[in-house]
Design an enzyme around this catalytic site. Sequence first.
Site, mmCIF file in Angstrom:
data_model
loop_
_atom_site.group_PDB
_atom_site.id
_atom_site.type_symbol
_atom_site.label_atom_id
_atom_site.label_comp_id
_atom_site.label_asym_id
_atom_site.label_seq_id
_atom_site.Cartn_x
_atom_site.Cartn_y
_atom_site.Cartn_z
ATOM 1 N N ASP A 239 -48.315 -48.464 2.798
ATOM 2 C CA ASP A 239 -46.479 -48.848 2.415
ATOM 3 C C ASP A 239 -46.143 -50.649 3.412
ATOM 4 O OD1 ASP A 239 -44.981 -46.931 1.135
ATOM 5 O OD2 ASP A 239 -45.214 -45.633 2.860
ATOM 6 N N GLN B 298 -44.201 -39.922 3.618
ATOM 7 C CA GLN B 298 -43.629 -39.855 2.800
ATOM 8 C C GLN B 298 -42.141 -40.220 3.661
ATOM 9 O OE1 GLN B 298 -43.582 -40.550 -0.867
ATOM 10 N NE2 GLN B 298 -41.689 -40.705 -0.552
ATOM 11 N N LYS C 259 -46.718 -40.603 -7.175
ATOM 12 C CA LYS C 259 -47.900 -40.953 -6.637
ATOM 13 C C LYS C 259 -49.469 -40.519 -7.412
ATOM 14 C CE LYS C 259 -44.874 -42.957 -3.230
ATOM 15 N NZ LYS C 259 -44.007 -42.280 -2.428
HETATM 16 N N1 GUN Z 1 -39.086 -42.952 0.593
HETATM 17 C C1 GUN Z 1 -38.225 -44.372 -0.290
HETATM 18 N N2 GUN Z 1 -39.056 -44.868 -0.407
HETATM 19 C C2 GUN Z 1 -40.630 -44.688 -0.239
HETATM 20 C C3 GUN Z 1 -41.637 -46.076 0.873
HETATM 21 O O1 GUN Z 1 -41.871 -46.987 -0.182
HETATM 22 N N3 GUN Z 1 -42.491 -45.616 1.139
HETATM 23 C C4 GUN Z 1 -42.291 -44.153 1.713
HETATM 24 N N4 GUN Z 1 -43.191 -44.295 2.641
HETATM 25 N N5 GUN Z 1 -41.389 -43.222 1.607
HETATM 26 C C5 GUN Z 1 -40.175 -44.165 1.108
#
Ligand code: GUN
Length: 296
Positions: free
Chosen positions: A121, A98, A54
């Site tokens: 998200d 996350q 990211k």
């Molecule tokens: N863990 C796995 N996929 C995601 C996601 O799309 N967003 C977040 N915040 N955590 C994740």
Amino acid sequence: MTAKIISGNKIAEEMRAEMKKEIEELKAKHSIVPGLAVVLVGENPASVVYVRNKKKSCEEIGINSFEHKLAADASEDKLLAVVDKLNSDDAVHGILVQLPLPKQIDENKVLNRIIPTKDVDGFHPFNVGRMLVGDPIFLPCTPHGVQQMLVRSGVKIAGSHVVIIGRSNIVGKPVAAILIQKAKNADATVTICHSRTKNLPEVTQLGDILVAAIGVPEFVKANMVREGSVVIDVGVNRVEDKSNPKGFRLVGDVAFDEVKEKASAITPVPGGVGPMTITMLLHNTIRAAKLKHNIA
Ligand code: GUN
């Protein structure tokens, strides 16, 4: 039939090039640099890789990225305090915590603390509701990425039967909510299957488009797929592989080699849905920055 491969890498690259231009324009015309804060608690190996990707992706297209790392045994209060601080930080337009979080932390409580206008998200109940009524601010990244892959590879969604395997809040349910809307790039007939579905292969065979999001390596076999259907594999599973220097390799939820002989189009793992998720996160971060500054 051997399926056409729908390359998430290629579609993501196209979209990121478009976004890079958009960000240059935001800087030049409005002096705005979109900013994304990513919070990682602990050191789950997959999460560490995601967070690193990211950050790199943000930097490549000109988004400021802010990383906050907490120890695996950090308290819920400590994490909530970090979220509060980011909520009121003007340089931060988007906040992503996350997942999964360690056991001592209530995931819902944390997600509900993120101010909805920074919830890139799209997991806050406010944004889930907006999505469901067809008036979204932010769509969740992986489901939005799935929709974009279908659209950008010319797959007809309107009137198609989309069968989704998996009912998670992150993928299964929101993919259904997005594709069922009476809206452009949607208007599908949607069926969600899960672990209690009877005669699963009979149901999955109905899909013009089959979305696999179960989290079980190579679960979807050729007998579950209709000849000529489009197969979207959302799974990312690490399976042991001693011949690989890392000790594992990534496989999807679809038995790719056999299913590709039956489908008309299929997404690979890696290089399919994965790169789209981060792409849509970048998209939401730009959107959050524009929203804050009332830019259309
Ligand atoms: N863990 C796995 N996929 C995601 C996601 O799309 N967003 C977040 N915040 N955590 C994740």
